[in-house]
Design a protein around this motif. Structure first.
Motif, short mmCIF file in Angstrom:
data_model
loop_
_atom_site.label_atom_id
_atom_site.label_comp_id
_atom_site.label_asym_id
_atom_site.label_seq_id
_atom_site.Cartn_x
_atom_site.Cartn_y
_atom_site.Cartn_z
N ALA A 65 -26.78 -4.36 -9.08
CA ALA A 65 -25.34 -4.48 -9.28
C ALA A 65 -24.81 -5.85 -8.89
CB ALA A 65 -24.60 -3.40 -8.48
N ASN A 66 -25.53 -6.58 -8.05
CA ASN A 66 -25.05 -7.87 -7.57
C ASN A 66 -25.32 -8.95 -8.61
OD1 ASN A 66 -25.57 -10.56 -5.92
ND2 ASN A 66 -24.26 -9.26 -4.66
N ASP A 67 -24.30 -9.76 -8.91
CA ASP A 67 -24.44 -10.81 -9.93
C ASP A 67 -25.48 -11.85 -9.54
OD1 ASP A 67 -22.52 -9.57 -11.43
OD2 ASP A 67 -20.86 -10.80 -10.68
N ARG A 68 -25.52 -12.19 -8.26
CA ARG A 68 -26.50 -13.19 -7.83
C ARG A 68 -27.92 -12.68 -8.00
NH1 ARG A 68 -27.22 -15.39 -1.60
NH2 ARG A 68 -28.94 -16.83 -2.02
N ASP A 69 -28.14 -11.40 -7.68
CA ASP A 69 -29.47 -10.83 -7.86
C ASP A 69 -29.85 -10.79 -9.34
OD1 ASP A 69 -29.58 -10.45 -5.13
OD2 ASP A 69 -28.84 -8.39 -5.22
N GLN A 70 -28.89 -10.49 -10.21
CA GLN A 70 -29.18 -10.47 -11.64
C GLN A 70 -29.54 -11.86 -12.15
OE1 GLN A 70 -26.02 -8.56 -13.84
NE2 GLN A 70 -25.80 -6.93 -12.33
N SER B 71 -31.48 -1.92 -6.45
CA SER B 71 -30.52 -1.54 -5.43
C SER B 71 -31.02 -0.32 -4.67
CB SER B 71 -29.15 -1.25 -6.06
OG SER B 71 -28.67 -2.38 -6.76
N THR B 72 -30.33 0.00 -3.59
CA THR B 72 -30.70 1.14 -2.77
C THR B 72 -30.49 2.44 -3.55
OG1 THR B 72 -30.04 -0.06 -0.79
CG2 THR B 72 -30.25 2.32 -0.60
N GLY B 73 -31.51 3.31 -3.52
CA GLY B 73 -31.39 4.62 -4.12
C GLY B 73 -31.77 4.71 -5.57
N VAL B 74 -32.33 3.65 -6.17
CA VAL B 74 -32.68 3.71 -7.59
C VAL B 74 -34.11 4.19 -7.81
CG1 VAL B 74 -31.03 1.92 -8.19
CG2 VAL B 74 -33.38 1.29 -7.63
N GLY B 75 -34.90 4.34 -6.75
CA GLY B 75 -36.26 4.86 -6.89
C GLY B 75 -37.35 3.83 -6.68
N LYS B 76 -37.09 2.79 -5.89
CA LYS B 76 -38.13 1.77 -5.65
C LYS B 76 -39.33 2.35 -4.92
CE LYS B 76 -35.73 -1.17 -3.31
NZ LYS B 76 -34.48 -0.38 -3.23
N SER B 77 -39.10 3.11 -3.87
CA SER B 77 -40.21 3.65 -3.09
C SER B 77 -41.05 4.61 -3.92
CB SER B 77 -39.67 4.37 -1.84
OG SER B 77 -38.95 3.47 -1.02
#
Length: 678
Positions: free
Chosen positions: A468-473, A177-183
């Motif tokens: 957080a999204n169920d579909r992504d999980q 998700s946005t802001g978790v540290g991907k970059s």
């Protein structure tokens, strides 16, 4: 970093050699149920104590003794059965685990980890805390080039290492998700990758302009101000995406463009001058061949077709196509495609600049896409990905390419009706065939559910951060091997900077925390950092902001194009003959210089609290003054001379031409010319 850089332990610690049944030992419980992939362990917390229960937690690894070997299991659920806890009595609880593999003891006493299980736990088998040496054997990436990228969440004294060649050769993906540290994770992995492979060249498609700050000494930054991407490098579909501004091309205009582009390319090869002549050269040049040509030649060929007597039905489409091309050339946002530097054959310079061949100590190219018009971003991405694959294909393995696609769901969406087909095909070709030619793919996305699953399935190493999204999980669960499916049960609650890593570069799925990156090497967007300035919204120069929005100062200089276009038209009209001297040529049109303007000041804007000048209302005129004004108007009308009206008994006589009869003169001239007007 090599394997010998990892923390190793040749012998078991004193705690590891304790007897399993002595107080304070590693004993946790016993197996009461077992299946092919899971086992249930029962344990007792005596007299309401929590010393034993504190050793259990979801996500931890334990080991189960089976003869000389030790089966490794992952805890994914636990409960007391009665859903209550007694403070003064024994509490029985059950722990659900998933079997991951086993640590085998060879005949010579050497121990090694294997993902297969030769002998499953029996009922009553003892479960105990896993040894630190076993953890290191489990997460050892094997022989070869490995890199430490963080620490295990379960035991921060154990390094989390990956096998870099396996990660690059079979592609990798980072989701979260946005802001978790991907970059930050991407910058860390790329630093490790260029250290491990000196041949590696990295191209980052950066839509947010944030990776330039992460590689100040190892990258070059290419934006619209420093980019020269010739339009003739594009294939027909890619160029049509630019001409039609991202809309569906008109089939008739697209067919005409397909026929005319090869002629323009042959005209450029025929001479150094702007020549639009028919040639009998038989070559394999097509609309997709990456050879240079001039827009002036292309437009002159369109004008030639418009001027033909035949083909009236196609003339409206030709005029429309011509207007579209001229509009694209005059658009200042497309300056990087139609500038003067893109007219000559500069493919060598373009490849050297973008793909860092040679690298000159900077093997990373950060390609900033935020300044490129949104309707042509897909076309530019298609050109870059296609050229990256072709460089790896024709270099015979001399160049290893890594294409990192930030926000990859924009280029290869899950819906086949969305996105740009050439971009999807270029990225899919790298994903399916790139490993054979040393071309790797890095996918970064915050919505794996919106990404084409064919592309994601080709990534053999996956770093799943918090989702957080169920579909992504569900998408991530479908990508994890069945033996580790419970690893994602807590993927929605892991912290920032943590990830569940699994795939070819990791021996078994692990929950790990990425190493911290120094503050000055963190990725950051151009406008993310607070800029120290004395200006505020009340004093900022609004004219400068509007000028930058309109990109007036960055517009292309098309004077040379207009001159070459005029020359091409003259060559088409006069062929090999010299044009006559009295035919004027249009001079190159240049924009008039802008008049100097005052800097914006807040007092230029109207304010409600500004003092207003009192408005004086003239007093109404008296009756005598109005009557006097009427008398003056009447006197003026009487003094105006009146023209005499035309009378029938006028003495005007008709004029007669000498040597001709009156009848012939009347028939030859109009009636108004028969009377003297003086």
């Amino acid at each position: 970093m090599l394997n010998n850089d990892l923390q190793t332990s040749g012998t078991a610690s004193e705690q590891d050699r304790r007897d399993n049944l002595t107080p304070g030992n590693r004993f946790l419980g016993r197996v009461v149920a077992c299946s092919g992939s899971r086992a249930t362990i029962a344990a007792i917390a005596e007299a309401g104590g929590t010393d034993l229960t504190e050793l259990w937690s979801v996500g931890r690894l334990i080991s189960i003794s089976v003869g000389r070997n030790r089966v490794v299991a992952l805890v994914y659920a636990m409960n007391t059965g009665t859903h209550a806890w007694g403070e003064e009595q024994d509490n029985y609880f059950r722990i659900e685990t998933e079997l991951l593999g086993e640590v085998r003891v060879e005949e010579d006493g050497r121990e090694e980890f294997s993902t297969g299980i030769s002998c499953y736990p029996h009922l009553g088998a003892i479960a105990h805390r896993i040894r630190a040496a076993d953890l290191m054997r489990i997460y050892d990436a094997g022989a070869g080039t490995t890199a430490v990228i963080g620490k295990l969440t379960q035991d921060e004294s154990i390094d989390a290492a990956i096998h870099v060649p396996s990660m690059l050769s079979k592609h990798f993906a980072i989701v979260g998700s946005t802001g978790v540290g991907k970059s930050t994770a991407v910058s860390l992995l790329l630093h490790k990758a260029i250290e491990a492979d000196p041949k590696l060249r990295v191209l980052i498609l950066d839509p947010h302009n944030e990776f330039a700050a992460a590689f100040p000494k190892h990258s070059v930054v290419i934006d619209t101000d420093t980019l020269d991407l010739p339009f003739w490098l594009m294939r027909l579909e890619e160029f049509a995406e630019v001409v039609f501004r991202g809309r569906t091309p008109v089939p008739e205009e697209l067919d005409m463009l397909r026929d005319i582009m090869p002629d323009a390319k042959r005209a450029f090869r025929g001479s150094d001058n702007s020549l639009v002549r028919r040639t009998t050269e038989k070559s394999s040049i097509t609309a997709d061949t990456p050879v240079p040509y001039r827009m002036a030649d292309l437009l002159a060929l369109i004008d030639e077709r418009i001027g033909r007597l035949e083909g009236r039905a196609e003339k409206p489409f030709l005029r429309s196509l011509k207007m579209r091309i001229i509009a694209a050339i005059n658009d200042p946002r497309y300056h990087f495609m139609f500038s003067n530097n893109t007219i000559s054959d500069t493919i060598m310079d373009t490849v050297a600049q973008i793909f860092r061949i040679p690298g000159d100590g900077r093997p990373i190219c950060t390609f900033q896409l935020s300044g490129i018009p949104s309707e042509v971003v897909n076309s530019v991405a298609s050109v870059l990905c296609r050229m990256a694959f072709e460089i790896g294909l024709w270099s015979d393995g001399a160049v290893h390419m890594l294409v990192v696609c930030e926000e990859a769901h924009r280029y290869v969406p899950a819906d086949p009706n969305l996105g740009f087909i050439p971009t999807r095909q270029a990225i899919a070709r790298i994903a399916k065939e790139g490993r054979k030619y040393g071309v790797s793919l890095g996918i970064i996305t915050q919505r794996p559910g919106e990404l084409d699953q064919t592309i994601l399935s080709q990534c053999s190493t996956l770093f799943a951060m918090r989702l957080a999204n169920d579909r992504d999980q569900d998408i991530i669960r479908s990508a994890i091997p069945n033996s580790s499916i419970s690893t994602t049960s807590f993927i929605s609650s892991i912290g920032n900077g943590e990830a569940i890593a699994f795939g070819e570069a990791i021996s078994v799925p692990m929950r790990m925390r990425f190493s911290r990156v120094e503050q000055h090497l963190l990725p950051k967007a151009n406008g993310a950092t607070a800029k120290h300035s004395d200006e505020d919204p009340d004093t900022v120069d609004l004219r400068k902001i509007v000028t930058r929005m309109r990109a007036v100062s960055g517009g292309p200089d098309i004077s040379s194009f207009q001159q070459s276009y005029s020359t091409a038209q003259s060559d088409m009209l006069f062929d090999d003959e010299e044009p006559p001297e009295d035919v004027p040529y249009p001079a190159p049109v240049s924009a008039p210089p802008l008049a100097p303007t005052d800097s914006y000041r807040p007092d230029m804007l109207p304010r409600s609290d500004a003092p207003r000048e009192p408005q004086t209302v003239p007093p109404p005129a008296s009756l005598d003054s109005r009557l006097e004004a009427l008398r003056r108007e009447m006197r003026l009308e009487e003094t105006v001379p009146q023209k005499p009206a035309f009378s029938q008994d006028s003495t005007a006589t008709p004029r007669r031409e000498p040597g001709m009869s009156l009848r012939d003169s009347i028939l030859k001239k109009p009636l108004s010319s028969l009377y003297n007007k003086d």
